[in-house]
Design a protein around this motif. Structure first.
Motif, PDB file in Angstrom:
ATOM      1  N   SER A  46      -1.289  -1.277 -14.680  1.00 44.03           N
ATOM      2  CA  SER A  46      -0.235  -1.998 -13.965  1.00 44.03           C
ATOM      3  C   SER A  46       0.369  -1.085 -12.911  1.00 44.03           C
ATOM      4  O   SER A  46       0.309   0.144 -13.024  1.00 44.03           O
ATOM      5  CB  SER A  46       0.858  -2.462 -14.932  1.00 44.03           C
ATOM      6  OG  SER A  46       1.561  -1.362 -15.474  1.00 44.03           O
ATOM      7  N   PHE A  47       0.960  -1.684 -11.912  1.00 42.74           N
ATOM      8  CA  PHE A  47       1.577  -0.911 -10.840  1.00 42.74           C
ATOM      9  C   PHE A  47       2.641   0.032 -11.398  1.00 42.74           C
ATOM     10  O   PHE A  47       2.776   1.174 -10.949  1.00 42.74           O
ATOM     11  CB  PHE A  47       2.190  -1.858  -9.811  1.00 42.74           C
ATOM     12  CG  PHE A  47       2.820  -1.158  -8.636  1.00 42.74           C
ATOM     13  CD1 PHE A  47       2.048  -0.761  -7.555  1.00 42.74           C
ATOM     14  CD2 PHE A  47       4.186  -0.897  -8.617  1.00 42.74           C
ATOM     15  CE1 PHE A  47       2.623  -0.108  -6.473  1.00 42.74           C
ATOM     16  CE2 PHE A  47       4.776  -0.247  -7.529  1.00 42.74           C
ATOM     17  CZ  PHE A  47       3.984   0.149  -6.458  1.00 42.74           C
ATOM     18  N   LEU A  79       1.239   3.340 -12.636  1.00 41.03           N
ATOM     19  CA  LEU A  79       0.460   4.194 -11.733  1.00 41.03           C
ATOM     20  C   LEU A  79       1.313   5.373 -11.274  1.00 41.03           C
ATOM     21  O   LEU A  79       2.449   5.188 -10.826  1.00 41.03           O
ATOM     22  CB  LEU A  79      -0.002   3.398 -10.505  1.00 41.03           C
ATOM     23  CG  LEU A  79      -0.968   2.234 -10.730  1.00 41.03           C
ATOM     24  CD1 LEU A  79      -1.310   1.584  -9.391  1.00 41.03           C
ATOM     25  CD2 LEU A  79      -2.228   2.689 -11.454  1.00 41.03           C
ATOM     26  N   GLN A 136       1.992  -5.178  -4.826  1.00 42.17           N
ATOM     27  CA  GLN A 136       1.782  -4.294  -5.969  1.00 42.17           C
ATOM     28  C   GLN A 136       0.453  -4.591  -6.650  1.00 42.17           C
ATOM     29  O   GLN A 136      -0.257  -3.678  -7.077  1.00 42.17           O
ATOM     30  CB  GLN A 136       2.936  -4.453  -6.958  1.00 42.17           C
ATOM     31  CG  GLN A 136       4.268  -3.932  -6.437  1.00 42.17           C
ATOM     32  CD  GLN A 136       5.363  -3.964  -7.483  1.00 42.17           C
ATOM     33  OE1 GLN A 136       5.144  -4.402  -8.619  1.00 42.17           O
ATOM     34  NE2 GLN A 136       6.553  -3.501  -7.115  1.00 42.17           N
ATOM     35  N   GLU A 137       0.110  -5.868  -6.750  1.00 46.14           N
ATOM     36  CA  GLU A 137      -1.153  -6.223  -7.392  1.00 46.14           C
ATOM     37  C   GLU A 137      -2.344  -5.813  -6.522  1.00 46.14           C
ATOM     38  O   GLU A 137      -3.389  -5.407  -7.035  1.00 46.14           O
ATOM     39  CB  GLU A 137      -1.207  -7.713  -7.689  1.00 46.14           C
ATOM     40  CG  GLU A 137      -2.464  -8.163  -8.430  1.00 46.14           C
ATOM     41  CD  GLU A 137      -2.690  -7.428  -9.755  1.00 46.14           C
ATOM     42  OE1 GLU A 137      -3.856  -7.351 -10.181  1.00 46.14           O
ATOM     43  OE2 GLU A 137      -1.729  -6.921 -10.355  1.00 46.14           O
ATOM     44  N   THR A 150      -2.809  -2.147  -7.111  1.00 43.25           N
ATOM     45  CA  THR A 150      -3.381  -1.902  -8.435  1.00 43.25           C
ATOM     46  C   THR A 150      -4.858  -2.273  -8.472  1.00 43.25           C
ATOM     47  O   THR A 150      -5.677  -1.539  -9.050  1.00 43.25           O
ATOM     48  CB  THR A 150      -2.608  -2.691  -9.505  1.00 43.25           C
ATOM     49  OG1 THR A 150      -1.211  -2.425  -9.392  1.00 43.25           O
ATOM     50  CG2 THR A 150      -3.075  -2.311 -10.900  1.00 43.25           C
ATOM     51  N   THR A 206      -6.835   0.319  -6.644  1.00 47.35           N
ATOM     52  CA  THR A 206      -6.861   1.545  -7.451  1.00 47.35           C
ATOM     53  C   THR A 206      -7.900   1.468  -8.550  1.00 47.35           C
ATOM     54  O   THR A 206      -8.714   2.384  -8.715  1.00 47.35           O
ATOM     55  CB  THR A 206      -5.472   1.817  -8.059  1.00 47.35           C
ATOM     56  OG1 THR A 206      -4.519   2.030  -7.016  1.00 47.35           O
ATOM     57  CG2 THR A 206      -5.508   3.037  -8.959  1.00 47.35           C
TER      58      THR A 206
END
Length: 473
Positions: A15-16, A19, A122-123, A126, A129
């Protein structure tokens, strides 16, 4: 248990909020850097024909393909934007792994996010990433060289990473995501033969990987199934493509906790050529400037090559690398890039335009460039990257200067700032979309991606009449 289960769990549960800040900031750079490569690549070699082909098929308008100047089905958009991202070889590279990373992931994530709508910044961060970490993990494990297997991790690992990121954005369950990765495993493709032939498949397959991951996730969402034991099974990725020679700990050790491999890729300066030529390019420029010598007065340029993979990629075959006839030949030619750097005291975006490829002074220097292969320091396995650029320039008066450059700007040990990548974006946009005035808005938007109402529209910000190369209505 197959290591794919650890990667699957990581990809769906990250999840953000969990991180680390350096991971978030590196992902932000990856998004802007990949958009820069895409903006330059919109007019790259082969893009017009490829865009006409895909845009000509039509289909549901879901996500923006910059080269088409409009929306296409999300898989088509991911492919075209992925090819554009690799068109000038300006995208980031994990040097130790010999693998391009975010040209696989960012086009896939942005295409799915735009098509789905309502995806937060944010999603997106993520998803990029976890996709990038997947590619880095998969490409870190082999203990056998592509010089032996012919496998290209830039394309193969990209299928899995793009599938994981797309599955996450599409809201697939754990079982569905496993099927998506299994379908990606069945579809995975890519090899080194295009480099030997100087073919456009070098950049084409980068988009195929992005598209392949997206389509694998969409197929799983519609009930299609894929295999399990994807990485380590009898016919899993490592037995089939790497002869079973891999380090399992590289796949799972510290995953999602205290070890983030996606922090390790190098962001390229605006040198649109193979990353393994960058150290020698900069060492050559330093040596020539120190001698203050004209190209015609250079007697020899010797480049020390200490890694077999680098040698095979940028020095073979001699016929192609010392007399490059195609763009790809020149981009992956150590002698050409070094000769051009010596003749022009640098390499830039114009080096691989027609006039640069035909540069008379660089061509005259090519026979005087020597690649000296010394594998004493490589030891067992694939060796250590980045290979230092160690160059010795001798002039006709007998003067000799040697220079060494190990960490070119953009390497994690010599990192670029957001402002550095923003300037790269401006240069790339001027090459691919001359006359476009949206660069600052795009740069600001990526900088504040968490706050955007519709971050999935980032690619749409690049859309302009100047950017489109497609002639299909």
């Amino acid at each position: 248990m197959d290591a794919i289960e650890d990667l699957l769990e990581f990809g769906l549960t990250a999840s953000f909020e969990t991180l680390p800040e350096p991971v978030i900031e590196r992902t932000r750079l990856a998004i802007l850097d990949t958009l820069a490569a895409m903006a330059a690549g919109v007019r790259g070699e082969g893009m017009t024909g490829l865009t006409e082909l895909y845009a000509g098929w039509g289909g549901t308008p879901e996500a923006t393909a910059i080269s088409a100047g409009r929306k296409l089905p999300m898989g088509h958009a991911a492919l075209l934007n992925g090819v554009a991202a690799r068109a000038w070889d300006l995208d980031d590279v994990h040097e130790q792994n010999t693998c391009h990373i975010n040209a696989n992931i960012v086009p896939a994530v942005l295409a799915v996010a735009e098509a789905k709508g309502g995806v937060s910044g944010q999603e997106i961060i993520t998803a990029v990433t976890v996709g990038a970490e997947m590619v880095c993990r998969l490409s870190s494990a082999p203990r056998i060289s592509f010089s032996e297997t012919g496998s290209s991790m830039s394309y193969q690992c990209g299928f899995y990473g793009a599938a994981l990121a797309a599955a996450r954005l599409l809201g697939l369950s754990k079982d569905q995501t496993r099927h998506a990765l299994g379908i990606a495993h069945a579809r995975v493709a890519g090899n080194q033969q295009g480099y030997l032939a100087g073919a456009m498949t070098v950049r084409l397959m980068q988009g195929v990987a992005a598209e392949g991951g997206v389509l694998s996730a969409l197929m799983a969402a519609h009930g299609l199934t894929g295999s399990a034991e994807i990485l380590e099974g009898r016919f899993g990725y490592y037995p089939v493509y790497h002869r079973g020679k891999y380090d399992r700990s590289a796949l799972v050790e510290g995953l999602g906790r205290d070890r983030w491999l996606m922090l390790e890729p190098s962001i390229k300066p605006p040198y649109p050529c193979c990353k393994y030529t960058h150290g020698p390019i900069e060492a050559t420029v330093e040596a020539v400037r120190s001698l203050d010598v004209a190209p015609e007065d250079i007697e020899s340029i010797k480049v020390q090559v200490t890694n077999r993979e680098v040698h095979d990629l940028v020095c073979l075959s001699r016929e192609r690398k010392w007399n490059p006839q195609s763009l790809t030949d020149a981009q992956f030619s150590l002698p050409f890039t070094v000769a051009y750097a010596a003749a022009n005291r640098g390499v830039g975006l114009d080096t691989f335009q027609p006039a640069g490829l035909a540069d008379a002074k660089a061509r005259a220097l090519l026979p005087r460039v020597e690649a000296v292969l010394d594998l004493a320091a490589q030891g067992e396995g694939r060796g250590v990257f980045p290979m230092p650029g160690v160059v010795t320039v001798k002039d006709r008066a007998g003067r000799t200067v040697q220079r060494t450059v190990e960490f070119v700007k953009g390497h994690p040990k010599n990192p670029m700032s957001y402002d550095d990548v923003a300037e790269k974006f401006r240069l790339c946009a001027a090459l691919g979309m001359p006359g476009w005035n949206g660069a600052e808005l795009l740069i600001d938007s990526v900088c504040t991606i968490e706050t955007l109402d519709d971050p999935g529209s980032l690619v749409r910000l690049c859309q302009s009449g100047q950017g489109s190369v497609c002639a299909v209505a």
